[in-house]
Design a protein around this motif. Sequence first.
Motif, PDB file in Angstrom:
ATOM      1  N   GLY A  15       0.789  -1.217   0.000  1.00  0.00           N
ATOM      2  CA  GLY A  15       0.000   0.000   0.000  1.00  0.00           C
ATOM      3  C   GLY A  15       0.823   1.269   0.000  1.00  0.00           C
ATOM      4  N   GLY A  16       2.109   1.146   0.176  1.00  0.00           N
ATOM      5  CA  GLY A  16       2.984   2.302   0.222  1.00  0.00           C
ATOM      6  C   GLY A  16       3.395   2.793  -1.151  1.00  0.00           C
ATOM      7  N   SER A  17       4.267   3.805  -1.153  1.00  0.00           N
ATOM      8  CA  SER A  17       4.701   4.444  -2.395  1.00  0.00           C
ATOM      9  C   SER A  17       6.217   4.577  -2.439  1.00  0.00           C
ATOM     10  CB  SER A  17       4.081   5.843  -2.516  1.00  0.00           C
ATOM     11  OG  SER A  17       2.676   5.781  -2.580  1.00  0.00           O
ATOM     12  N   LEU A  18       6.724   4.581  -3.643  1.00  0.00           N
ATOM     13  CA  LEU A  18       8.131   4.869  -3.897  1.00  0.00           C
ATOM     14  C   LEU A  18       8.224   5.645  -5.206  1.00  0.00           C
ATOM     15  CD1 LEU A  18      10.039   1.519  -3.169  1.00  0.00           C
ATOM     16  CD2 LEU A  18      10.212   3.635  -1.856  1.00  0.00           C
ATOM     17  N   ARG A  19       9.289   6.434  -5.314  1.00  0.00           N
ATOM     18  CA  ARG A  19       9.541   7.150  -6.556  1.00  0.00           C
ATOM     19  C   ARG A  19      10.944   6.810  -7.037  1.00  0.00           C
ATOM     20  NH1 ARG A  19      10.751  13.456  -7.811  1.00  0.00           N
ATOM     21  NH2 ARG A  19       9.579  13.674  -9.771  1.00  0.00           N
ATOM     22  N   LEU A  20      11.019   6.267  -8.245  1.00  0.00           N
ATOM     23  CA  LEU A  20      12.304   5.976  -8.852  1.00  0.00           C
ATOM     24  C   LEU A  20      12.681   7.112  -9.798  1.00  0.00           C
ATOM     25  CD1 LEU A  20      11.848   2.208  -9.860  1.00  0.00           C
ATOM     26  CD2 LEU A  20      12.551   3.175  -7.660  1.00  0.00           C
ATOM     27  N   SER A  30      20.101  13.357 -28.614  1.00  0.00           N
ATOM     28  CA  SER A  30      18.670  13.436 -28.333  1.00  0.00           C
ATOM     29  C   SER A  30      18.222  12.122 -27.706  1.00  0.00           C
ATOM     30  CB  SER A  30      17.861  13.703 -29.601  1.00  0.00           C
ATOM     31  OG  SER A  30      17.977  12.633 -30.509  1.00  0.00           O
ATOM     32  N   ILE A  31      17.135  12.213 -26.941  1.00  0.00           N
ATOM     33  CA  ILE A  31      16.550  11.025 -26.330  1.00  0.00           C
ATOM     34  C   ILE A  31      15.145  10.832 -26.876  1.00  0.00           C
ATOM     35  CG2 ILE A  31      15.706  10.012 -24.189  1.00  0.00           C
ATOM     36  CD1 ILE A  31      18.022  11.234 -22.727  1.00  0.00           C
ATOM     37  N   ASN A  32      14.851   9.643 -27.312  1.00  0.00           N
ATOM     38  CA  ASN A  32      13.518   9.313 -27.804  1.00  0.00           C
ATOM     39  C   ASN A  32      12.683   8.753 -26.656  1.00  0.00           C
ATOM     40  OD1 ASN A  32      14.395  10.149 -30.364  1.00  0.00           O
ATOM     41  ND2 ASN A  32      15.169   8.112 -30.812  1.00  0.00           N
ATOM     42  N   ALA A  33      12.822   7.504 -26.391  1.00  0.00           N
ATOM     43  CA  ALA A  33      12.012   6.877 -25.349  1.00  0.00           C
ATOM     44  C   ALA A  33      12.827   6.625 -24.087  1.00  0.00           C
ATOM     45  CB  ALA A  33      11.444   5.561 -25.850  1.00  0.00           C
ATOM     46  N   MET A  34      12.144   6.719 -22.964  1.00  0.00           N
ATOM     47  CA  MET A  34      12.714   6.372 -21.667  1.00  0.00           C
ATOM     48  C   MET A  34      11.710   5.481 -20.963  1.00  0.00           C
ATOM     49  SD  MET A  34      14.120  10.130 -20.487  1.00  0.00           S
ATOM     50  CE  MET A  34      15.522   9.559 -19.529  1.00  0.00           C
ATOM     51  N   GLY A  35      12.202   4.586 -20.125  1.00  0.00           N
ATOM     52  CA  GLY A  35      11.246   3.721 -19.454  1.00  0.00           C
ATOM     53  C   GLY A  35      11.887   2.843 -18.409  1.00  0.00           C
ATOM     54  N   TYR A  36      11.062   1.980 -17.846  1.00  0.00           N
ATOM     55  CA  TYR A  36      11.502   1.024 -16.834  1.00  0.00           C
ATOM     56  C   TYR A  36      10.992  -0.367 -17.179  1.00  0.00           C
ATOM     57  CZ  TYR A  36      13.117   4.535 -13.489  1.00  0.00           C
ATOM     58  OH  TYR A  36      13.811   5.530 -12.846  1.00  0.00           O
ATOM     59  N   ASP A  37      11.885  -1.331 -16.994  1.00  0.00           N
ATOM     60  CA  ASP A  37      11.532  -2.742 -16.988  1.00  0.00           C
ATOM     61  C   ASP A  37      11.726  -3.241 -15.557  1.00  0.00           C
ATOM     62  OD1 ASP A  37      13.059  -3.673 -20.178  1.00  0.00           O
ATOM     63  OD2 ASP A  37      11.328  -2.436 -19.683  1.00  0.00           O
ATOM     64  N   ARG A  38      11.244  -4.430 -15.276  1.00  0.00           N
ATOM     65  CA  ARG A  38      11.524  -5.049 -13.986  1.00  0.00           C
ATOM     66  C   ARG A  38      11.680  -6.547 -14.159  1.00  0.00           C
ATOM     67  NH1 ARG A  38       5.657  -4.246 -10.912  1.00  0.00           N
ATOM     68  NH2 ARG A  38       4.486  -5.760 -12.153  1.00  0.00           N
ATOM     69  N   GLN A  39      12.407  -7.117 -13.214  1.00  0.00           N
ATOM     70  CA  GLN A  39      12.590  -8.560 -13.226  1.00  0.00           C
ATOM     71  C   GLN A  39      12.495  -9.073 -11.798  1.00  0.00           C
ATOM     72  OE1 GLN A  39      16.132 -10.074 -15.187  1.00  0.00           O
ATOM     73  NE2 GLN A  39      15.118 -12.027 -15.533  1.00  0.00           N
ATOM     74  N   ALA A  40      11.516  -9.927 -11.577  1.00  0.00           N
ATOM     75  CA  ALA A  40      11.343 -10.568 -10.278  1.00  0.00           C
ATOM     76  C   ALA A  40      12.081 -11.905 -10.284  1.00  0.00           C
ATOM     77  CB  ALA A  40       9.863 -10.779 -10.002  1.00  0.00           C
ATOM     78  N   PRO A  41      12.439 -12.406  -9.107  1.00  0.00           N
ATOM     79  CA  PRO A  41      13.154 -13.694  -9.039  1.00  0.00           C
ATOM     80  C   PRO A  41      12.382 -14.801  -9.735  1.00  0.00           C
ATOM     81  CG  PRO A  41      13.211 -12.593  -6.924  1.00  0.00           C
ATOM     82  CD  PRO A  41      12.281 -11.793  -7.782  1.00  0.00           C
ATOM     83  N   GLY A  42      13.065 -15.506 -10.632  1.00  0.00           N
ATOM     84  CA  GLY A  42      12.440 -16.618 -11.322  1.00  0.00           C
ATOM     85  C   GLY A  42      11.490 -16.248 -12.427  1.00  0.00           C
ATOM     86  N   LYS A  43      11.402 -14.962 -12.746  1.00  0.00           N
ATOM     87  CA  LYS A  43      10.488 -14.507 -13.795  1.00  0.00           C
ATOM     88  C   LYS A  43      11.240 -13.779 -14.886  1.00  0.00           C
ATOM     89  CE  LYS A  43       6.350 -14.111 -10.915  1.00  0.00           C
ATOM     90  NZ  LYS A  43       5.210 -13.235 -10.527  1.00  0.00           N
ATOM     91  N   GLN A  44      10.598 -13.664 -16.042  1.00  0.00           N
ATOM     92  CA  GLN A  44      11.201 -12.935 -17.147  1.00  0.00           C
ATOM     93  C   GLN A  44      11.094 -11.431 -16.920  1.00  0.00           C
ATOM     94  OE1 GLN A  44       9.294 -14.373 -20.760  1.00  0.00           O
ATOM     95  NE2 GLN A  44      10.970 -15.808 -21.097  1.00  0.00           N
ATOM     96  N   ARG A  45      12.033 -10.710 -17.520  1.00  0.00           N
ATOM     97  CA  ARG A  45      11.978  -9.259 -17.450  1.00  0.00           C
ATOM     98  C   ARG A  45      10.753  -8.778 -18.230  1.00  0.00           C
ATOM     99  NH1 ARG A  45      17.115  -5.322 -18.432  1.00  0.00           N
ATOM    100  NH2 ARG A  45      17.935  -6.735 -16.848  1.00  0.00           N
ATOM    101  N   LEU A  80       9.535   7.386 -12.105  1.00  0.00           N
ATOM    102  CA  LEU A  80       8.452   6.414 -12.000  1.00  0.00           C
ATOM    103  C   LEU A  80       7.864   6.524 -10.600  1.00  0.00           C
ATOM    104  CD1 LEU A  80       6.924   4.145 -13.496  1.00  0.00           C
ATOM    105  CD2 LEU A  80       8.444   2.524 -12.339  1.00  0.00           C
ATOM    106  N   GLN A  81       6.681   7.100 -10.517  1.00  0.00           N
ATOM    107  CA  GLN A  81       5.976   7.189  -9.249  1.00  0.00           C
ATOM    108  C   GLN A  81       5.141   5.934  -9.085  1.00  0.00           C
ATOM    109  OE1 GLN A  81       6.059   9.631  -6.776  1.00  0.00           O
ATOM    110  NE2 GLN A  81       4.803   8.182  -5.624  1.00  0.00           N
ATOM    111  N   MET A  82       5.398   5.208  -8.016  1.00  0.00           N
ATOM    112  CA  MET A  82       4.726   3.936  -7.779  1.00  0.00           C
ATOM    113  C   MET A  82       3.889   4.046  -6.513  1.00  0.00           C
ATOM    114  SD  MET A  82       7.823   1.310  -8.739  1.00  0.00           S
ATOM    115  CE  MET A  82       8.839   1.777  -7.331  1.00  0.00           C
ATOM    116  N   ASN A  83       2.587   3.949  -6.671  1.00  0.00           N
ATOM    117  CA  ASN A  83       1.652   4.013  -5.546  1.00  0.00           C
ATOM    118  C   ASN A  83       0.948   2.673  -5.370  1.00  0.00           C
ATOM    119  OD1 ASN A  83       2.272   6.778  -5.281  1.00  0.00           O
ATOM    120  ND2 ASN A  83       0.616   7.355  -6.682  1.00  0.00           N
ATOM    121  N   SER A  84       0.340   2.500  -4.212  1.00  0.00           N
ATOM    122  CA  SER A  84      -0.410   1.274  -3.916  1.00  0.00           C
ATOM    123  C   SER A  84       0.419   0.031  -4.244  1.00  0.00           C
ATOM    124  CB  SER A  84      -1.724   1.249  -4.713  1.00  0.00           C
ATOM    125  OG  SER A  84      -2.518   2.374  -4.413  1.00  0.00           O
TER     126      SER A  84
END
Length: 122
Positions: A15-20, A30-45, A80-84
């Motif tokens: 339920g908490g929040s973090l900001r990356l 120049s920069i076109n796209a920016m973003g975030y991926d994630r990878q959890a243990p045992g899972k694909q990115r 990346l603002q992450m809520n809930s």
Amino acid sequence: QVQLVESGGGLVQPGGSLRLSCAASGNIFSINAMGYDRQAPGKQRELVAAITSGGSTNYADSVKGRFTISRDNAKNTVYLQMNSLQPEDTAVYYCNVQGVSTTLPRRVFQSWGQGTQVTVSS
């Protein structure tokens, strides 16, 4: 060469929040796209969120309505603002940036950050 510096990960309760944040520097024309991926243990990115230079955004279904991606073009920084946050959001989050370098001839680049750990647990 393009360097990415990530910050903002950590441990948070459900339920908490973090900001990356992720700042890009180096031979950037120049920069076109920016973003975030994630990878959890045992899972694909997986893609979490992305934003274009024009401000168009794309989110994984699992984070829609909870995460918000934004960017400061003047600072070459993405946020990346992450809520809930939920335990299933626990993963290493990787920033990525696609753009054009200052080298001659110009070259398209894609760079990745070192990753930042996000842990959601009570």
